[in-house]
Design a protein around this motif. Sequence first.
Motif, PDB file in Angstrom:
ATOM      1  N   ARG A  91      12.573  76.805  24.963  1.00  0.00           N
ATOM      2  CA  ARG A  91      12.931  77.573  23.780  1.00  0.00           C
ATOM      3  C   ARG A  91      12.544  79.046  23.942  1.00  0.00           C
ATOM      4  O   ARG A  91      11.624  79.386  24.687  1.00  0.00           O
ATOM      5  N   ALA A  92      13.245  79.896  23.228  1.00  0.00           N
ATOM      6  CA  ALA A  92      12.894  81.313  23.170  1.00  0.00           C
ATOM      7  C   ALA A  92      11.953  81.520  21.991  1.00  0.00           C
ATOM      8  O   ALA A  92      12.254  81.094  20.872  1.00  0.00           O
ATOM      9  N   VAL A  93      10.816  82.134  22.234  1.00  0.00           N
ATOM     10  CA  VAL A  93       9.838  82.367  21.176  1.00  0.00           C
ATOM     11  C   VAL A  93       9.656  83.868  20.979  1.00  0.00           C
ATOM     12  O   VAL A  93       9.635  84.639  21.932  1.00  0.00           O
ATOM     13  N   LYS A  94       9.525  84.260  19.716  1.00  0.00           N
ATOM     14  CA  LYS A  94       9.320  85.664  19.359  1.00  0.00           C
ATOM     15  C   LYS A  94       8.059  85.777  18.509  1.00  0.00           C
ATOM     16  O   LYS A  94       8.116  85.719  17.281  1.00  0.00           O
ATOM     17  N   PRO A  95       6.896  85.912  19.148  1.00  0.00           N
ATOM     18  CA  PRO A  95       5.659  86.054  18.379  1.00  0.00           C
ATOM     19  C   PRO A  95       5.396  87.509  17.993  1.00  0.00           C
ATOM     20  O   PRO A  95       5.439  88.399  18.846  1.00  0.00           O
ATOM     21  N   HIS A  96       5.137  87.726  16.707  1.00  0.00           N
ATOM     22  CA  HIS A  96       4.857  89.070  16.197  1.00  0.00           C
ATOM     23  C   HIS A  96       3.450  89.121  15.610  1.00  0.00           C
ATOM     24  O   HIS A  96       2.968  88.154  15.020  1.00  0.00           O
ATOM     25  N   ASN A  97       2.808  90.276  15.764  1.00  0.00           N
ATOM     26  CA  ASN A  97       1.436  90.466  15.303  1.00  0.00           C
ATOM     27  C   ASN A  97       1.240  91.956  15.047  1.00  0.00           C
ATOM     28  O   ASN A  97       1.562  92.782  15.902  1.00  0.00           O
ATOM     29  N   LEU A  98       0.712  92.301  13.883  1.00  0.00           N
ATOM     30  CA  LEU A  98       0.540  93.709  13.528  1.00  0.00           C
ATOM     31  C   LEU A  98      -0.709  94.336  14.147  1.00  0.00           C
ATOM     32  O   LEU A  98      -0.879  95.552  14.080  1.00  0.00           O
ATOM     33  N   ARG A  99      -1.583  93.504  14.746  1.00  0.00           N
ATOM     34  CA  ARG A  99      -2.826  94.024  15.322  1.00  0.00           C
ATOM     35  C   ARG A  99      -2.613  94.330  16.802  1.00  0.00           C
ATOM     36  O   ARG A  99      -2.561  93.438  17.643  1.00  0.00           O
ATOM     37  N   LYS A 100      -2.496  95.610  17.128  1.00  0.00           N
ATOM     38  CA  LYS A 100      -2.125  96.024  18.478  1.00  0.00           C
ATOM     39  C   LYS A 100      -3.148  95.605  19.526  1.00  0.00           C
ATOM     40  O   LYS A 100      -2.781  95.262  20.655  1.00  0.00           O
ATOM     41  N   ALA A 101      -4.439  95.633  19.178  1.00  0.00           N
ATOM     42  CA  ALA A 101      -5.465  95.251  20.150  1.00  0.00           C
ATOM     43  C   ALA A 101      -5.313  93.789  20.553  1.00  0.00           C
ATOM     44  O   ALA A 101      -5.468  93.430  21.730  1.00  0.00           O
ATOM     45  N   GLU A 102      -4.994  92.942  19.584  1.00  0.00           N
ATOM     46  CA  GLU A 102      -4.806  91.527  19.891  1.00  0.00           C
ATOM     47  C   GLU A 102      -3.541  91.314  20.710  1.00  0.00           C
ATOM     48  O   GLU A 102      -3.523  90.510  21.646  1.00  0.00           O
ATOM     49  N   VAL A 103      -2.485  92.030  20.381  1.00  0.00           N
ATOM     50  CA  VAL A 103      -1.235  91.914  21.132  1.00  0.00           C
ATOM     51  C   VAL A 103      -1.457  92.281  22.597  1.00  0.00           C
ATOM     52  O   VAL A 103      -0.976  91.598  23.509  1.00  0.00           O
ATOM     53  N   THR A 104      -2.204  93.346  22.835  1.00  0.00           N
ATOM     54  CA  THR A 104      -2.492  93.766  24.210  1.00  0.00           C
ATOM     55  C   THR A 104      -3.240  92.679  24.969  1.00  0.00           C
ATOM     56  O   THR A 104      -2.900  92.343  26.114  1.00  0.00           O
ATOM     57  N   ALA A 105      -4.260  92.102  24.340  1.00  0.00           N
ATOM     58  CA  ALA A 105      -5.049  91.049  24.988  1.00  0.00           C
ATOM     59  C   ALA A 105      -4.204  89.807  25.245  1.00  0.00           C
ATOM     60  O   ALA A 105      -4.314  89.170  26.306  1.00  0.00           O
ATOM     61  N   LEU A 106      -3.358  89.455  24.301  1.00  0.00           N
ATOM     62  CA  LEU A 106      -2.523  88.260  24.449  1.00  0.00           C
ATOM     63  C   LEU A 106      -1.477  88.444  25.545  1.00  0.00           C
ATOM     64  O   LEU A 106      -1.245  87.533  26.351  1.00  0.00           O
ATOM     65  N   ASN A 107      -0.851  89.592  25.587  1.00  0.00           N
ATOM     66  CA  ASN A 107       0.156  89.827  26.622  1.00  0.00           C
ATOM     67  C   ASN A 107      -0.466  89.852  28.014  1.00  0.00           C
ATOM     68  O   ASN A 107       0.152  89.407  28.990  1.00  0.00           O
ATOM     69  N   HIS A 108      -1.679  90.359  28.113  1.00  0.00           N
ATOM     70  CA  HIS A 108      -2.366  90.340  29.408  1.00  0.00           C
ATOM     71  C   HIS A 108      -2.629  88.896  29.841  1.00  0.00           C
ATOM     72  O   HIS A 108      -2.417  88.539  31.010  1.00  0.00           O
ATOM     73  N   ALA A 109      -3.068  88.060  28.910  1.00  0.00           N
ATOM     74  CA  ALA A 109      -3.361  86.659  29.234  1.00  0.00           C
ATOM     75  C   ALA A 109      -2.096  85.874  29.553  1.00  0.00           C
ATOM     76  O   ALA A 109      -2.137  84.910  30.322  1.00  0.00           O
ATOM     77  N   CYS A 110      -0.965  86.287  28.979  1.00  0.00           N
ATOM     78  CA  CYS A 110       0.297  85.548  29.139  1.00  0.00           C
ATOM     79  C   CYS A 110       1.205  86.160  30.205  1.00  0.00           C
ATOM     80  O   CYS A 110       2.395  85.825  30.263  1.00  0.00           O
ATOM     81  N   ARG A 111       0.659  87.013  31.050  1.00  0.00           N
ATOM     82  CA  ARG A 111       1.523  87.740  31.985  1.00  0.00           C
ATOM     83  C   ARG A 111       2.227  86.824  32.988  1.00  0.00           C
ATOM     84  O   ARG A 111       3.250  87.207  33.561  1.00  0.00           O
ATOM     85  N   ALA A 112       1.708  85.601  33.197  1.00  0.00           N
ATOM     86  CA  ALA A 112       2.358  84.664  34.126  1.00  0.00           C
ATOM     87  C   ALA A 112       3.309  83.715  33.409  1.00  0.00           C
ATOM     88  O   ALA A 112       3.895  82.827  34.034  1.00  0.00           O
ATOM     89  N   ILE A 113       3.469  83.894  32.095  1.00  0.00           N
ATOM     90  CA  ILE A 113       4.313  83.014  31.282  1.00  0.00           C
ATOM     91  C   ILE A 113       5.382  83.875  30.610  1.00  0.00           C
ATOM     92  O   ILE A 113       5.104  85.015  30.233  1.00  0.00           O
ATOM     93  N   PRO A 114       6.591  83.369  30.432  1.00  0.00           N
ATOM     94  CA  PRO A 114       7.635  84.168  29.760  1.00  0.00           C
ATOM     95  C   PRO A 114       7.440  84.232  28.246  1.00  0.00           C
ATOM     96  O   PRO A 114       8.288  83.814  27.467  1.00  0.00           O
ATOM     97  N   ILE A 115       6.266  84.732  27.837  1.00  0.00           N
ATOM     98  CA  ILE A 115       5.952  84.915  26.421  1.00  0.00           C
ATOM     99  C   ILE A 115       5.498  86.354  26.239  1.00  0.00           C
ATOM    100  O   ILE A 115       4.575  86.808  26.921  1.00  0.00           O
ATOM    101  N   THR A 116       6.140  87.068  25.328  1.00  0.00           N
ATOM    102  CA  THR A 116       5.764  88.453  25.045  1.00  0.00           C
ATOM    103  C   THR A 116       5.484  88.603  23.563  1.00  0.00           C
ATOM    104  O   THR A 116       6.346  88.328  22.724  1.00  0.00           O
ATOM    105  N   PHE A 117       4.269  89.023  23.244  1.00  0.00           N
ATOM    106  CA  PHE A 117       3.906  89.291  21.854  1.00  0.00           C
ATOM    107  C   PHE A 117       4.386  90.694  21.485  1.00  0.00           C
ATOM    108  O   PHE A 117       4.309  91.624  22.289  1.00  0.00           O
ATOM    109  N   HIS A 118       4.858  90.829  20.251  1.00  0.00           N
ATOM    110  CA  HIS A 118       5.401  92.097  19.779  1.00  0.00           C
ATOM    111  C   HIS A 118       4.504  92.670  18.683  1.00  0.00           C
ATOM    112  O   HIS A 118       4.189  91.981  17.702  1.00  0.00           O
TER     113      HIS A 118
END
Length: 235
Positions: A91-118
């Motif tokens: 499935r295609a997932v579109k996770p959104h989060n208004l807290r930029k610091a958390e988004v940065t940390a999550l995207n770093h952790a998910c860099r090997a997975i096709p998941i991008t937090f916005h």
Amino acid sequence: MSTSRVKLAPATSRLITETYGQLDYGALGPVYCYEGGDEFWRAKRGPCIRLGIQIAVLLKKKLKRNGRSLYIGAGVAELPPLVMETVELGRAVKPHNLRKAEVTALNHACRAIPITFHAGDAAKAKGRFDHLWVVSVLNDPERFPNLSPLSYGQGNPLTLNPMQFDKERRIVRALVARCMGKLERPGLVTTTTEEVIWIAEWCHQHGVAYRVGKRYYQTALVGDPICFIHIGEGD
């Protein structure tokens, strides 16, 4: 097939655990608590994985392959269902989060997975979705300090600011309207027992059938019980 017989593939469970291992908990500490961030995550990391996998298993049974999910306010606790949807259901997932610091940390952790937090408003997401995740968003005490206590039955009539409450209620209703307008029918909403009323109100206003699941499921961070709402069945 009963829920008890549905499981995640061992590789998926390992990937979830590995992703939690990639998180920068030092950066996440200030996002989730004012002090004691290290102790907080030592206590919460295990429950996040365990309870998150339980929710992921439930969603694996409920969601179709190759669909689309919009996650509103997605954070650390949402990693297990996000990984499951992506890896096991395609499935295609579109996770959104208004807290930029958390988004940065999550995207770093998910860099090997096709998941991008916005880092932005989920209401601006493009396209249609068959699943909305709205968990502990519409009753967030930081964003809605006047509305949130009433959601939990803790409002104080002596301190309630009616003008601010009305403003926050308009914001919540607008967010619900914009996101529910993106939901295909039939569709699924994952939310908390405290937030059901906002989804139900929208359905009543638009003449859309809905059914709230009778079972509730524990969460690791906020503690609000999760439930599932089936939207548009029989429309």
